[in-house]
Write a protein that holds these residues in place. Sequence first.
Motif, PDB file in Angstrom:
ATOM      1  N   LYS A 321       4.471   5.595   0.451  1.00  0.00           N
ATOM      2  CA  LYS A 321       5.229   4.370   0.593  1.00  0.00           C
ATOM      3  C   LYS A 321       4.766   3.350  -0.655  1.00  0.00           C
ATOM      4  CE  LYS A 321       1.276   2.761   3.052  1.00  0.00           C
ATOM      5  NZ  LYS A 321       0.517   2.329   4.400  1.00  0.00           N
ATOM      6  N   PRO A 322       5.680   2.402  -0.743  1.00  0.00           N
ATOM      7  CA  PRO A 322       5.489   1.644  -2.096  1.00  0.00           C
ATOM      8  C   PRO A 322       4.121   1.035  -2.268  1.00  0.00           C
ATOM      9  CG  PRO A 322       7.663   1.126  -0.700  1.00  0.00           C
ATOM     10  CD  PRO A 322       6.904   2.183   0.301  1.00  0.00           C
ATOM     11  N   SER A 323       3.443   0.637  -1.278  1.00  0.00           N
ATOM     12  CA  SER A 323       2.078   0.002  -1.137  1.00  0.00           C
ATOM     13  C   SER A 323       1.297   1.136  -1.988  1.00  0.00           C
ATOM     14  CB  SER A 323       1.522  -0.417   0.104  1.00  0.00           C
ATOM     15  OG  SER A 323       1.563   0.364   0.890  1.00  0.00           O
ATOM     16  N   ASN A 324       1.451   2.660  -1.861  1.00  0.00           N
ATOM     17  CA  ASN A 324       0.781   3.572  -2.353  1.00  0.00           C
ATOM     18  C   ASN A 324       1.254   3.924  -3.766  1.00  0.00           C
ATOM     19  OD1 ASN A 324      -1.249   3.452  -0.356  1.00  0.00           O
ATOM     20  ND2 ASN A 324      -0.346   4.858   0.877  1.00  0.00           N
ATOM     21  N   VAL A 325       2.143   3.178  -4.340  1.00  0.00           N
ATOM     22  CA  VAL A 325       2.488   3.612  -5.598  1.00  0.00           C
ATOM     23  C   VAL A 325       2.268   2.395  -6.499  1.00  0.00           C
ATOM     24  CG1 VAL A 325       4.643   3.946  -7.055  1.00  0.00           C
ATOM     25  CG2 VAL A 325       4.674   4.949  -4.762  1.00  0.00           C
ATOM     26  N   LEU A 326       1.362   2.760  -7.610  1.00  0.00           N
ATOM     27  CA  LEU A 326       0.805   1.463  -8.454  1.00  0.00           C
ATOM     28  C   LEU A 326       1.444   1.784  -9.822  1.00  0.00           C
ATOM     29  CD1 LEU A 326      -2.827   1.784  -7.443  1.00  0.00           C
ATOM     30  CD2 LEU A 326      -1.288   0.422  -6.306  1.00  0.00           C
ATOM     31  N   GLY A 362       0.526   9.094   8.554  1.00  0.00           N
ATOM     32  CA  GLY A 362       1.318   8.286   7.661  1.00  0.00           C
ATOM     33  C   GLY A 362       1.549   7.144   8.373  1.00  0.00           C
ATOM     34  N   SER A 363       2.427   6.328   7.829  1.00  0.00           N
ATOM     35  CA  SER A 363       2.746   4.726   8.295  1.00  0.00           C
ATOM     36  C   SER A 363       4.321   4.591   8.892  1.00  0.00           C
ATOM     37  CB  SER A 363       2.743   3.810   6.798  1.00  0.00           C
ATOM     38  OG  SER A 363       1.475   4.003   6.213  1.00  0.00           O
ATOM     39  N   ILE A 364       4.101   3.895   9.766  1.00  0.00           N
ATOM     40  CA  ILE A 364       5.485   3.642  10.449  1.00  0.00           C
ATOM     41  C   ILE A 364       6.652   3.399   9.738  1.00  0.00           C
ATOM     42  CG2 ILE A 364       6.619   2.212  12.467  1.00  0.00           C
ATOM     43  CD1 ILE A 364       3.764   2.051  13.743  1.00  0.00           C
ATOM     44  N   GLY A 365       7.684   4.041   9.930  1.00  0.00           N
ATOM     45  CA  GLY A 365       8.741   3.783   9.120  1.00  0.00           C
ATOM     46  C   GLY A 365       9.158   4.902   7.947  1.00  0.00           C
ATOM     47  N   TYR A 366       7.908   5.320   7.390  1.00  0.00           N
ATOM     48  CA  TYR A 366       7.847   6.349   6.478  1.00  0.00           C
ATOM     49  C   TYR A 366       7.610   7.768   7.292  1.00  0.00           C
ATOM     50  CZ  TYR A 366       7.540   2.103   3.669  1.00  0.00           C
ATOM     51  OH  TYR A 366       7.851   0.849   3.269  1.00  0.00           O
ATOM     52  N   ILE A 367       7.175   7.778   8.292  1.00  0.00           N
ATOM     53  CA  ILE A 367       6.924   9.279   8.726  1.00  0.00           C
ATOM     54  C   ILE A 367       7.931   9.938   9.298  1.00  0.00           C
ATOM     55  CG2 ILE A 367       5.463  10.064  10.703  1.00  0.00           C
ATOM     56  CD1 ILE A 367       4.113   7.608  11.244  1.00  0.00           C
ATOM     57  N   ALA A 368       7.954  11.225   8.728  1.00  0.00           N
ATOM     58  CA  ALA A 368       8.952  12.246   9.160  1.00  0.00           C
ATOM     59  C   ALA A 368       9.210  12.273  10.730  1.00  0.00           C
ATOM     60  CB  ALA A 368       8.739  13.580   8.464  1.00  0.00           C
ATOM     61  N   PRO A 369      10.286  12.387  11.302  1.00  0.00           N
ATOM     62  CA  PRO A 369      10.581  12.485  12.635  1.00  0.00           C
ATOM     63  C   PRO A 369       9.796  13.622  13.497  1.00  0.00           C
ATOM     64  CG  PRO A 369      12.755  11.995  11.354  1.00  0.00           C
ATOM     65  CD  PRO A 369      11.739  12.589  10.489  1.00  0.00           C
TER      66      PRO A 369
END
Length: 527
Positions: A321-326, A362-369
């Motif tokens: 997710k974006p917060s884990n991309v630095l 994972g994080s809500i919104g980015y978790i695979a169905p």
Amino acid sequence: MDISNNNFSGEIPTSIGNCLILEYLYLQGNSFHGAIPSSMASLKGLLELDVSQNNLSGSIPEGLEKLLFLEKLNLSFNNFEGKVPIEGVFKNIGAVSLIGNTKLCGGIPKLQLPECPVNVKKSRKSIGFKLAIVIISIVPIFLLFSSFLVWIKNSKKKSPSMVSTLELLPYVSYKELYHATSGFSPSNLIGSGSFGSVYKGLVHLEERSIAVKVLNLQQKGGSKSFMVECNVLRNIRHRNLVKILTCCSSMDYNGNQFKALVFEFMTNGSLDFWLHQGLDNENQSRYLSLLQRLNVAIDVASAIDYLHNHSMQTIIHCDLKPSNVLLDNDMVAHVSDFGLAKLLPIINDSFEKQTSTIGIKGSIGYIAPEYGMGGEASVEADLYSNGILLLEMFIGKRPTDNMFKDGLNLHNFAKMALPEKLVQIVDPILLPREVHEAPTAIVAARKYNNGNEIQVDVGAEGISNLCQMDPNLHKCLVSILEIGLACSMESPKDRMKMKEVTKEPHLIKSAFVDSTIHRREFRRIQV
């Protein structure tokens, strides 16, 4: 591989023989000692080897003469001794350098080395020879017995996947981290999550900024997350993955258990900050351009491709997710936070699966169905997260935005608008001013056929502004969003393959840059 002219010491590891596609190896100008490992004979594709100006000793491995493609071999200024081989690269006096090794002998005549002494066999065996026979007979038995004792001791311990690997990393003390972060001051806090907090620190001796991730050991799975992240990070090296510097497993000043990981500090923070918090009244220039976003997309895809296909063991990130991309000082993206990572079994299935979480990964919104249906972690799930990340980067909306309800999500929002209504969904910052200022689209979720269809209504005003968008910009944005859609398909088998995910952004960027250059040149010609 070039690590020449440093201060490395110790023996050359025998595991160097596992680097089967290595072609150039430069180790000169260090303080390596011991013998050249015989495993180097496994490097069948080696073209050049330079171990000069070290403290190496022993004989020259005969296996080196069997390396058919070896064109240059520099062994000079060491302490090698014994007979020089005469086959392979050793036939060519111009390809081998042996100067500074006074105890070598033999070799081809052109080397002009002294002849090796001939051992004369005696008719009667000396006492020393008999003693050597006895010792040679006893030593294997002793070693076998010792190995058996070690095996019994290890068999009583935990499984290999749970044994601490911290001994393989350099240590840092709690005191040093405490001072580096000004006592873990809130003013140095740069991020936090369920498994811990991240602080900015400064190593005063080196004046080097670091990021210290302190694990929340009260959180269930926190300690295991520490072990998983160590296991993952100690074996991976890639320019688009955050680099671990060291770790700490100690006690704090209150006698509580303390665990922390120390990383390189990324001066430009997280991608999430740039996408959603980077634009303010004080600094209107703090935003990501289209090319910068394309570069980030390429960097992230390269990192995930490495984890899935090119690391020693397949690694699933599980929380992309974006917060884990630095972003570093040059705006190069680095994927971080491997606390949820999962290591897939190697071919012989001898490595136990491990993950730091129970339940949702994972994080809500980015978790695979498929995770919601109890599915196992997979590379396809990382692709889904990457697809959502791509859509978020170029649309400018989080997948958890309040507008996404009643069946409408980020994937469907993009799918319904492409390609004709692109201007109504893309991040306005990426649009030319005249298109940017067009009236905002009115987006409504409408249900038809028992909720199976969702439609986007767009205000009639401003649609004509589409024609003002440069066609190359339009094509670039549509193409990159289509990759996001292809990665975030609901069914794992329908998602784009990693090979295409790493290739397509490069092609899109090249096409856009070429068209931009061509357009500028055309304008200059007109002037």
